[in-house]
Design a protein around this motif. Structure first.
Motif, PDB file in Angstrom:
ATOM      1  N   SER A   4      -2.650   0.277  21.415  1.00 50.61           N
ATOM      2  CA  SER A   4      -3.762  -0.499  20.856  1.00 50.61           C
ATOM      3  C   SER A   4      -3.320  -1.851  20.320  1.00 50.61           C
ATOM      4  N   LEU A   5      -2.101  -1.952  19.828  1.00 49.45           N
ATOM      5  CA  LEU A   5      -1.601  -3.229  19.312  1.00 49.45           C
ATOM      6  C   LEU A   5      -0.705  -3.935  20.324  1.00 49.45           C
ATOM      7  N   GLY A   6      -0.855  -3.572  21.584  1.00 45.19           N
ATOM      8  CA  GLY A   6      -0.172  -4.271  22.657  1.00 45.19           C
ATOM      9  C   GLY A   6       1.322  -3.992  22.721  1.00 45.19           C
ATOM     10  N   ALA A   7       2.076  -5.021  23.104  1.00 44.28           N
ATOM     11  CA  ALA A   7       3.518  -4.860  23.311  1.00 44.28           C
ATOM     12  C   ALA A   7       4.229  -4.409  22.048  1.00 44.28           C
ATOM     13  N   LEU A   8       3.743  -4.804  20.882  1.00 45.90           N
ATOM     14  CA  LEU A   8       4.402  -4.411  19.638  1.00 45.90           C
ATOM     15  C   LEU A   8       4.398  -2.889  19.472  1.00 45.90           C
ATOM     16  N   GLY A   9       3.279  -2.251  19.778  1.00 41.19           N
ATOM     17  CA  GLY A   9       3.195  -0.802  19.658  1.00 41.19           C
ATOM     18  C   GLY A   9       4.174  -0.090  20.569  1.00 41.19           C
ATOM     19  N   PHE A  10       4.276  -0.550  21.803  1.00 41.65           N
ATOM     20  CA  PHE A  10       5.200   0.076  22.744  1.00 41.65           C
ATOM     21  C   PHE A  10       6.661  -0.195  22.357  1.00 41.65           C
ATOM     22  N   ALA A  11       6.949  -1.388  21.855  1.00 42.45           N
ATOM     23  CA  ALA A  11       8.316  -1.717  21.451  1.00 42.45           C
ATOM     24  C   ALA A  11       8.762  -0.852  20.279  1.00 42.45           C
ATOM     25  N   VAL A  12       7.879  -0.639  19.323  1.00 41.41           N
ATOM     26  CA  VAL A  12       8.202   0.199  18.164  1.00 41.41           C
ATOM     27  C   VAL A  12       8.467   1.630  18.611  1.00 41.41           C
ATOM     28  N   LEU A  53      16.132   6.512   8.410  1.00 40.70           N
ATOM     29  CA  LEU A  53      16.288   5.321   9.250  1.00 40.70           C
ATOM     30  C   LEU A  53      17.221   5.564  10.430  1.00 40.70           C
ATOM     31  N   ALA A  54      18.157   6.494  10.265  1.00 40.68           N
ATOM     32  CA  ALA A  54      19.126   6.776  11.332  1.00 40.68           C
ATOM     33  C   ALA A  54      18.648   7.832  12.318  1.00 40.68           C
ATOM     34  N   ARG A  55      17.501   8.434  12.053  1.00 41.04           N
ATOM     35  CA  ARG A  55      17.009   9.494  12.944  1.00 41.04           C
ATOM     36  C   ARG A  55      16.627   8.924  14.299  1.00 41.04           C
ATOM     37  N   PRO A  56      17.091   9.546  15.404  1.00 41.59           N
ATOM     38  CA  PRO A  56      16.688   9.072  16.739  1.00 41.59           C
ATOM     39  C   PRO A  56      15.217   9.343  17.003  1.00 41.59           C
ATOM     40  N   GLN A  57      14.619   8.473  17.803  1.00 40.53           N
ATOM     41  CA  GLN A  57      13.203   8.642  18.154  1.00 40.53           C
ATOM     42  C   GLN A  57      13.071   9.402  19.475  1.00 40.53           C
ATOM     43  N   ALA A  58      12.029  10.204  19.534  1.00 30.87           N
ATOM     44  CA  ALA A  58      11.829  11.063  20.705  1.00 30.87           C
ATOM     45  C   ALA A  58      11.518  10.269  21.965  1.00 30.87           C
ATOM     46  N   HIS A  59      10.889   9.085  21.818  1.00 34.54           N
ATOM     47  CA  HIS A  59      10.438   8.322  22.994  1.00 34.54           C
ATOM     48  C   HIS A  59      11.275   7.064  23.210  1.00 34.54           C
ATOM     49  N   ALA A  60      12.524   7.067  22.753  1.00 37.63           N
ATOM     50  CA  ALA A  60      13.373   5.891  22.890  1.00 37.63           C
ATOM     51  C   ALA A  60      13.594   5.528  24.358  1.00 37.63           C
ATOM     52  N   GLU A  61      13.407   4.252  24.680  1.00 36.39           N
ATOM     53  CA  GLU A  61      13.637   3.737  26.032  1.00 36.39           C
ATOM     54  C   GLU A  61      14.320   2.385  25.902  1.00 36.39           C
ATOM     55  N   PRO A  62      15.644   2.344  25.852  1.00 37.70           N
ATOM     56  CA  PRO A  62      16.375   1.094  25.590  1.00 37.70           C
ATOM     57  C   PRO A  62      16.056  -0.034  26.570  1.00 37.70           C
ATOM     58  N   LEU A  63      15.946   0.279  27.862  1.00 34.24           N
ATOM     59  CA  LEU A  63      15.685  -0.782  28.840  1.00 34.24           C
ATOM     60  C   LEU A  63      14.293  -1.377  28.640  1.00 34.24           C
ATOM     61  N   LEU A  64      13.306  -0.510  28.415  1.00 35.99           N
ATOM     62  CA  LEU A  64      11.954  -1.008  28.159  1.00 35.99           C
ATOM     63  C   LEU A  64      11.936  -1.843  26.882  1.00 35.99           C
ATOM     64  N   GLU A 101      14.298  -3.607  25.608  1.00 37.53           N
ATOM     65  CA  GLU A 101      14.911  -4.910  25.848  1.00 37.53           C
ATOM     66  C   GLU A 101      13.920  -5.883  26.477  1.00 37.53           C
ATOM     67  N   VAL A 102      13.152  -5.387  27.450  1.00 39.92           N
ATOM     68  CA  VAL A 102      12.142  -6.232  28.103  1.00 39.92           C
ATOM     69  C   VAL A 102      11.050  -6.630  27.109  1.00 39.92           C
ATOM     70  N   LEU A 103      10.602  -5.668  26.302  1.00 40.57           N
ATOM     71  CA  LEU A 103       9.551  -5.950  25.333  1.00 40.57           C
ATOM     72  C   LEU A 103      10.027  -6.904  24.251  1.00 40.57           C
ATOM     73  N   ASP A 104      11.290  -6.806  23.867  1.00 42.03           N
ATOM     74  CA  ASP A 104      11.856  -7.741  22.894  1.00 42.03           C
ATOM     75  C   ASP A 104      11.733  -9.179  23.386  1.00 42.03           C
ATOM     76  N   GLN A 105      12.087  -9.395  24.636  1.00 43.24           N
ATOM     77  CA  GLN A 105      12.002 -10.745  25.203  1.00 43.24           C
ATOM     78  C   GLN A 105      10.566 -11.243  25.218  1.00 43.24           C
ATOM     79  N   HIS A 106       9.649 -10.362  25.578  1.00 42.45           N
ATOM     80  CA  HIS A 106       8.236 -10.747  25.631  1.00 42.45           C
ATOM     81  C   HIS A 106       7.699 -11.063  24.234  1.00 42.45           C
TER      82      HIS A 106
END
Length: 352
Positions: A77-85, A199-210, A212-217
């Motif tokens: 709903s909040l666009g690229a920011l939601g997916f990046a988070v 803060l150190a807990r891993p996230q279930a939906h982590a996608e590093p490559l995605l 990275e792309v969203l960070d640039q956008h």
């Protein structure tokens, strides 16, 4: 450009619609042009956002509307920011990414992350300029931070404490359910207190490559946004850009500000002014500067300021300053010539 992304408005409207409030009814109550919601690049003033939240809660008849919306908001709903988070490797990275790119969604408020011993403070800092954010918007903001941790790492997550500046609403059942026993109102800050270890807990939906792309956008989107400026400063800039085309009209100025003409008129009224007043003051300021700093002919300056007739500029300038443009320019030249002599008579006391 205004402060709040259309995505926030779309989310509020969709949330109210899920509770049976027709979008047209909510938008009319908040004074928002429905056509503006169809523009993906549209941004709105904070005052209108506050009114939208207030009207949504009133029409839904729910004092915890912002909290409930945070819990059922789809990630996109909040666009690229939601997916990046969501795609961040850890909860801490997700919070840091939300803080870094928050201005893509809302210019003004910020997320400040502080470490104090074994706890972390997630603090919502309100905009430096007025108006103050809506209570529902602040609760939506902190509610999203809780939901982020629950969806990403720990479905049972409850913060150690949740503190709000505003007074307690009439009912706080939903607040207690989401924030737990550490809920407090009337505090110095809007913030969550959480275990630092989260803060150190891993996230279930982590996608590093995605990610990275969203960070640039997101970085490119953030770079394209202006630094926080007052609405009147942005209005003056839009009017100045239109002066080269003649007398600036309401539709052209509104288009530059990515607002509807009606929204622009209403916002100017809220600021205690009007388009004609802002235009008149801007022309006066620019006229004085051009006459003092440039050698352009007075007729050229008149056209630079959007006047179709030099005589109209002469009358306006005399109204602003009490003298004609030519007399003002002669006086400015005389003052400039006298400045070195005055400086010589009063040298600086600096020894550097």
């Amino acid at each position: 450009m205004s402060d709040i992304s259309v995505k926030v408005f779309q989310a509020v409207v969709a949330g109210a619609a899920a509770d049976g409030v027709a979008p047209a009814e909510l938008l009319a109550a908040a004074g928002v042009d429905p056509g503006d919601l169809a523009d993906p690049d549209m941004r709105f003033p904070r005052a209108i956002e506050a009114r939208l939240w207030s009207e949504a809660a009133r029409l839904v008849r729910d004092d915890s509307f912002g909290l409930r919306l945070a819990q059922r908001l789809p990630v996109g709903s909040l666009g690229a920011l939601g997916f990046a988070v969501r795609s961040s490797a850890t909860v801490g990275e997700a919070y840091a990414r939300a803080a870094r790119y928050l201005r893509v969604v809302a210019i003004g408020p910020s997320l400040d992350i502080r470490i104090e011993g074994d706890v972390a403070l997630l603090r919502h800092e309100p905009p430096r300029s007025s108006p103050a954010p809506s209570r529902h918007a602040v609760e939506f903001f902190l509610g999203n931070l809780v939901v982020l941790a629950r969806r990403g790492a720990d479905p049972a997550f409850i913060p150690r404490a949740a503190r709000f500046r505003h007074a307690a609403p009439g009912r706080v059942d939903e607040h207690r359910r989401l924030f737990g026993a550490g809920l407090r109102f009337g505090e110095a800050h809007d913030e969550l207190v959480i275990d630092r270890a989260l803060l150190a807990r891993p996230q279930a939906h982590a996608e590093p490559l995605l990610c990275e792309v969203l960070d640039q956008h997101l970085a490119s989107l953030a770079a394209a946004l202006p630094a926080e400026a007052s609405f009147l400063e942005r209005a003056r800039a839009a009017i100045a850009a239109e002066l080269a085309h003649g007398e600036p009209g309401l539709p052209a100025i509104a288009a530059r500000l990515r607002m509807s003409p009606r929204s622009l008129q209403r916002r100017l009224k809220e600021e205690g002014t009007s388009l004609s007043s802002v235009l008149d003051r801007l022309r006066a300021d620019l006229a004085v500067r051009y006459l003092s700093e440039s050698r352009d002919a007075i007729s050229e300056i008149a056209f630079l300021l959007g006047f179709s007739e030099v005589s109209t500029f002469h009358r306006a300038f005399k109204r602003w300053t009490g003298v004609t443009p030519a007399a003002y320019r002669r006086g400015a030249g005389r003052r400039a010539r006298e400045l070195p002599r005055a400086a010589a008579r009063h040298p600086s006391n600096s020894t550097s």
